[in-house]
Design a protein around this motif. Structure first.
Motif, PDB file in Angstrom:
ATOM      1  N   ASP A 143      34.419  12.356  53.839  1.00 17.18           N
ATOM      2  CA  ASP A 143      34.569  11.563  55.156  1.00 17.18           C
ATOM      3  C   ASP A 143      35.892  11.279  55.496  1.00 17.18           C
ATOM      4  OD1 ASP A 143      34.866   9.754  53.455  1.00 17.18           O
ATOM      5  OD2 ASP A 143      33.164   8.315  53.965  1.00 17.18           O
ATOM      6  N   GLN A 144      36.659  11.560  54.710  1.00 27.02           N
ATOM      7  CA  GLN A 144      38.231  10.922  55.330  1.00 27.02           C
ATOM      8  C   GLN A 144      38.925  11.672  56.088  1.00 27.02           C
ATOM      9  OE1 GLN A 144      40.774  10.141  51.544  1.00 27.02           O
ATOM     10  NE2 GLN A 144      42.316  10.123  52.735  1.00 27.02           N
ATOM     11  N   PRO A 145      39.478  11.208  57.274  1.00 28.00           N
ATOM     12  CA  PRO A 145      39.977  12.163  58.192  1.00 28.00           C
ATOM     13  C   PRO A 145      41.123  12.799  57.786  1.00 28.00           C
ATOM     14  CG  PRO A 145      40.205   9.760  58.717  1.00 28.00           C
ATOM     15  CD  PRO A 145      39.410   9.822  57.579  1.00 28.00           C
ATOM     16  N   VAL A 146      41.527  14.020  58.032  1.00 24.24           N
ATOM     17  CA  VAL A 146      42.864  14.776  57.719  1.00 24.24           C
ATOM     18  C   VAL A 146      44.000  14.300  58.536  1.00 24.24           C
ATOM     19  CG1 VAL A 146      43.598  16.920  57.329  1.00 24.24           C
ATOM     20  CG2 VAL A 146      41.230  16.451  56.755  1.00 24.24           C
ATOM     21  N   PRO A 147      45.135  13.903  57.951  1.00 22.16           N
ATOM     22  CA  PRO A 147      46.270  13.622  59.180  1.00 22.16           C
ATOM     23  C   PRO A 147      46.352  14.638  59.849  1.00 22.16           C
ATOM     24  CG  PRO A 147      46.609  12.909  57.023  1.00 22.16           C
ATOM     25  CD  PRO A 147      45.403  13.470  56.794  1.00 22.16           C
ATOM     26  N   ALA A 148      46.991  14.604  61.079  1.00 25.09           N
ATOM     27  CA  ALA A 148      47.290  15.390  62.120  1.00 25.09           C
ATOM     28  C   ALA A 148      48.473  16.125  61.543  1.00 25.09           C
ATOM     29  CB  ALA A 148      47.454  14.906  63.370  1.00 25.09           C
ATOM     30  N   ASP A 149      49.340  15.709  60.768  1.00 27.05           N
ATOM     31  CA  ASP A 149      50.483  16.537  60.396  1.00 27.05           C
ATOM     32  C   ASP A 149      50.264  17.408  59.238  1.00 27.05           C
ATOM     33  OD1 ASP A 149      50.441  14.166  58.911  1.00 27.05           O
ATOM     34  OD2 ASP A 149      52.669  13.818  59.214  1.00 27.05           O
ATOM     35  N   ARG A 150      49.164  17.119  58.554  1.00 32.00           N
ATOM     36  CA  ARG A 150      48.938  17.866  57.313  1.00 32.00           C
ATOM     37  C   ARG A 150      48.551  19.416  57.677  1.00 32.00           C
ATOM     38  NH1 ARG A 150      45.000  15.414  52.848  1.00 32.00           N
ATOM     39  NH2 ARG A 150      46.657  13.772  53.016  1.00 32.00           N
ATOM     40  N   PRO A 151      49.316  20.507  57.197  1.00 34.05           N
ATOM     41  CA  PRO A 151      48.648  21.830  57.177  1.00 34.05           C
ATOM     42  C   PRO A 151      47.479  22.045  56.944  1.00 34.05           C
ATOM     43  CG  PRO A 151      50.336  21.613  55.758  1.00 34.05           C
ATOM     44  CD  PRO A 151      50.316  20.221  56.394  1.00 34.05           C
ATOM     45  N   VAL A 152      46.561  22.863  57.625  1.00 31.79           N
ATOM     46  CA  VAL A 152      45.261  23.324  57.120  1.00 31.79           C
ATOM     47  C   VAL A 152      45.625  24.495  56.162  1.00 31.79           C
ATOM     48  CG1 VAL A 152      44.235  22.701  59.158  1.00 31.79           C
ATOM     49  CG2 VAL A 152      45.156  25.025  59.091  1.00 31.79           C
ATOM     50  N   PRO A 153      44.748  24.670  55.250  1.00 25.14           N
ATOM     51  CA  PRO A 153      44.754  25.840  54.136  1.00 25.14           C
ATOM     52  C   PRO A 153      45.015  27.134  54.918  1.00 25.14           C
ATOM     53  CG  PRO A 153      42.991  24.559  53.643  1.00 25.14           C
ATOM     54  CD  PRO A 153      43.269  23.992  55.059  1.00 25.14           C
ATOM     55  N   GLY A 154      46.139  27.660  54.365  1.00 18.00           N
ATOM     56  CA  GLY A 154      46.499  29.089  54.849  1.00 18.00           C
ATOM     57  C   GLY A 154      47.509  29.140  55.897  1.00 18.00           C
ATOM     58  N   ASP A 155      47.821  28.034  56.398  1.00 16.99           N
ATOM     59  CA  ASP A 155      48.809  27.696  57.493  1.00 16.99           C
ATOM     60  C   ASP A 155      50.139  27.501  56.877  1.00 16.99           C
ATOM     61  OD1 ASP A 155      50.310  27.140  59.654  1.00 16.99           O
ATOM     62  OD2 ASP A 155      49.485  25.025  60.133  1.00 16.99           O
ATOM     63  N   TRP A 156      50.886  28.618  56.419  1.00 21.46           N
ATOM     64  CA  TRP A 156      52.243  28.594  55.747  1.00 21.46           C
ATOM     65  C   TRP A 156      53.261  28.126  56.933  1.00 21.46           C
ATOM     66  CZ3 TRP A 156      56.047  31.054  57.702  1.00 21.46           C
ATOM     67  CH2 TRP A 156      55.819  32.441  58.607  1.00 21.46           C
ATOM     68  N   ARG A 157      53.231  28.328  58.018  1.00 24.63           N
ATOM     69  CA  ARG A 157      54.001  27.635  59.031  1.00 24.63           C
ATOM     70  C   ARG A 157      54.076  26.138  58.962  1.00 24.63           C
ATOM     71  NH1 ARG A 157      51.218  31.655  60.568  1.00 24.63           N
ATOM     72  NH2 ARG A 157      52.056  33.529  61.378  1.00 24.63           N
ATOM     73  N   GLY A 158      53.027  25.639  59.029  1.00 23.89           N
ATOM     74  CA  GLY A 158      52.768  24.291  58.952  1.00 23.89           C
ATOM     75  C   GLY A 158      53.124  23.610  57.602  1.00 23.89           C
ATOM     76  N   ALA A 159      53.023  24.502  56.707  1.00 20.87           N
ATOM     77  CA  ALA A 159      53.267  24.010  55.388  1.00 20.87           C
ATOM     78  C   ALA A 159      54.820  24.143  55.191  1.00 20.87           C
ATOM     79  CB  ALA A 159      52.817  24.795  54.217  1.00 20.87           C
ATOM     80  N   ILE A 160      55.628  24.878  55.798  1.00 22.42           N
ATOM     81  CA  ILE A 160      56.896  24.831  55.787  1.00 22.42           C
ATOM     82  C   ILE A 160      57.581  23.597  56.417  1.00 22.42           C
ATOM     83  CG2 ILE A 160      59.168  25.825  56.143  1.00 22.42           C
ATOM     84  CD1 ILE A 160      57.876  28.680  55.448  1.00 22.42           C
ATOM     85  N   ASP A 161      56.926  23.382  57.602  1.00 15.00           N
ATOM     86  CA  ASP A 161      57.573  22.015  58.594  1.00 15.00           C
ATOM     87  C   ASP A 161      57.223  21.078  57.640  1.00 15.00           C
ATOM     88  OD1 ASP A 161      56.900  20.295  60.590  1.00 15.00           O
ATOM     89  OD2 ASP A 161      58.160  21.706  61.605  1.00 15.00           O
ATOM     90  N   THR A 162      56.041  20.771  57.088  1.00 18.94           N
ATOM     91  CA  THR A 162      55.619  19.463  56.375  1.00 18.94           C
ATOM     92  C   THR A 162      56.724  19.168  55.117  1.00 18.94           C
ATOM     93  OG1 THR A 162      53.404  19.771  57.010  1.00 18.94           O
ATOM     94  CG2 THR A 162      53.976  18.275  55.014  1.00 18.94           C
ATOM     95  N   MET A 163      57.008  20.576  54.434  1.00 21.64           N
ATOM     96  CA  MET A 163      57.683  20.470  53.183  1.00 21.64           C
ATOM     97  C   MET A 163      59.181  19.865  53.455  1.00 21.64           C
ATOM     98  SD  MET A 163      56.568  23.966  51.375  1.00 21.64           S
ATOM     99  CE  MET A 163      58.286  24.334  50.934  1.00 21.64           C
ATOM    100  N   ALA A 164      59.620  20.615  54.845  1.00 24.38           N
ATOM    101  CA  ALA A 164      60.804  20.412  55.193  1.00 24.38           C
ATOM    102  C   ALA A 164      61.127  18.867  55.651  1.00 24.38           C
ATOM    103  CB  ALA A 164      61.370  21.179  56.348  1.00 24.38           C
ATOM    104  N   ARG A 165      60.307  18.435  56.433  1.00 25.91           N
ATOM    105  CA  ARG A 165      60.396  17.109  56.884  1.00 25.91           C
ATOM    106  C   ARG A 165      60.271  15.819  55.956  1.00 25.91           C
ATOM    107  NH1 ARG A 165      60.855  17.315  62.274  1.00 25.91           N
ATOM    108  NH2 ARG A 165      60.187  19.376  63.202  1.00 25.91           N
ATOM    109  N   THR A 166      59.246  16.219  54.874  1.00 27.23           N
ATOM    110  CA  THR A 166      58.980  15.303  53.718  1.00 27.23           C
ATOM    111  C   THR A 166      60.095  15.299  52.815  1.00 27.23           C
ATOM    112  OG1 THR A 166      56.639  15.911  53.829  1.00 27.23           O
ATOM    113  CG2 THR A 166      57.521  14.827  52.091  1.00 27.23           C
ATOM    114  N   TYR A 167      60.780  16.402  52.578  1.00 32.30           N
ATOM    115  CA  TYR A 167      62.149  16.556  51.830  1.00 32.30           C
ATOM    116  C   TYR A 167      63.173  15.608  52.399  1.00 32.30           C
ATOM    117  CZ  TYR A 167      65.449  18.311  48.480  1.00 32.30           C
ATOM    118  OH  TYR A 167      66.526  18.290  47.525  1.00 32.30           O
ATOM    119  N   LEU A 168      63.356  15.828  53.820  1.00 31.83           N
ATOM    120  CA  LEU A 168      64.476  15.186  54.384  1.00 31.83           C
ATOM    121  C   LEU A 168      64.255  13.505  54.463  1.00 31.83           C
ATOM    122  CD1 LEU A 168      66.805  15.652  56.544  1.00 31.83           C
ATOM    123  CD2 LEU A 168      65.363  15.585  58.278  1.00 31.83           C
TER     124      LEU A 168
END
Length: 324
Positions: A143-168
């Motif tokens: 029942d925990q809401p998923v953060p809006a900026d967390r990529p959904v499974p299979g969304d590699w584009r969102g994953a790359i965006d999140t990886m890059a911003r998190t590392y920065l």
């Protein structure tokens, strides 16, 4: 080696070891390299200490001592203090003597937990690499809401965006990371967990395994380049006392004459906002990277489709030949 981080004794201790330590000894804390150990001269290369001891500390292996008083220090406190010093004053300020002062204990006490600065650096690195992971539960509640900026499974584009911003963001919190030679990172739990999560998120790209590693290297290199530019700019202000505006204002008369000379027509014809600080170079570059990866993914999908069609054609031909 104790599971709480305490070593069984200073077998590679400060009084005899070459490569780390204080005083007249050579090594990472005195600025000279050891020909015997091969450790980095400035203490900024990962994997330059006793790798076996570092791995024991990272993974918590070894037997806990059954005798003796409960230790007043912990490895966790030592690493936390070292990171705090590095964040505030830079990696060069980190030494066993300085950390002992921060913790209110004798320098020799630290060597019961960590052999020296080289090994401490490996522990610091794994700790800060794990910071983004601590905010991402492995198994969030249903029942925990998923953060809006967390990529959904299979969304590699969102994953790359999140990886890059998190590392920065991580490099911004710990700019000393940019000073470390990570060519030989000692892989601890956080480093491996981060790689596992990244590879899992990128698996849907359908690329070969070496290519997936290439994606991660490309993204990390891009992020580190932008982060280093920002860190260098901040360091220049601190060292010179001049703001960026003051620095460029001093050059204005010379640059204006150069642009009017006719020797630089392309630059002279550029718009007023060419070098505006409002332009988001990070987002621009990241989007271009993702677009490039998109082209590769499309290319690989087409190749896979062609192979599948070819196999079907061959199979149909063989079936027809059998019937005839």
């Amino acid at each position: 080696m104790a599971k709480d981080g305490a070593t069984t004794g200073p077998t590679d201790g400060p009084a005899t070891r070459t490569g780390t330590g204080t005083g007249a000894r050579t090594g990472t804390e005195t600025g000279t390299a050891s020909a015997v150990t091969g450790r980095a001269a400035d203490g900024t290369a990962t994997g330059s200490g006793d790798i076996a001891r570092t791995l024991e500390l990272l993974w918590g292996t070894g037997d806990r001592p059954s005798r003796g008083p409960k230790p007043g220090l912990t490895l966790d406190r030592i690493v936390t203090a070292a990171i705090a010093v590095a964040d505030a004053e830079g990696l060069s300020a980190v030494s066993m003597r300085r950390i002992s002062t921060e913790l209110g204990t004798g320098t020799m006490s630290l060597y019961r937990y960590v052999p020296g600065k080289a090994e401490l650096l490996d522990l610091m690195l794994d700790r800060v690499l794990g910071e983004p992971l601590s905010a991402e539960p492995d198994h969030p509640a249903a029942d925990q809401p998923v953060p809006a900026d967390r990529p959904v499974p299979g969304d590699w584009r969102g994953a790359i965006d999140t990886m890059a911003r998190t590392y920065l963001d991580n490099l911004g919190r710990h700019p000393w990371l940019l000073k470390i030679n990570q060519a030989r990172t000692v892989l601890g739990p956080s480093a491996l967990r981060g790689l596992e999560l990244s590879l899992t998120a990128l698996r849907s790209m359908g690329l070969r395994d070496p290519e997936l590693i290439g994606v991660i290297i490309t993204v990390n290199s891009f992020v580190e380049g932008l982060a280093r530019t920002r860190a260098d700019a901040a360091e220049a202000v601190a060292q010179t006392g001049l703001s960026d505006e003051e620095f460029w204002e001093n050059q204005r008369p010379y640059l204006e004459r150069a642009m009017l000379s006719g020797a630089y027509p392309t630059m002279a014809g550029m718009s007023e906002d060419t070098f505006s600080a409002d332009f988001d170079h990070f987002t621009f570059g990241l989007r271009r990277l993702i677009a490039g990866f998109e082209a590769l993914v499309t290319e690989r999908a087409a190749e896979d489709g062609a192979r599948t069609d070819g196999a079907r054609t061959d199979g149909a031909a063989e079936a027809t030949a059998d019937r005839t």
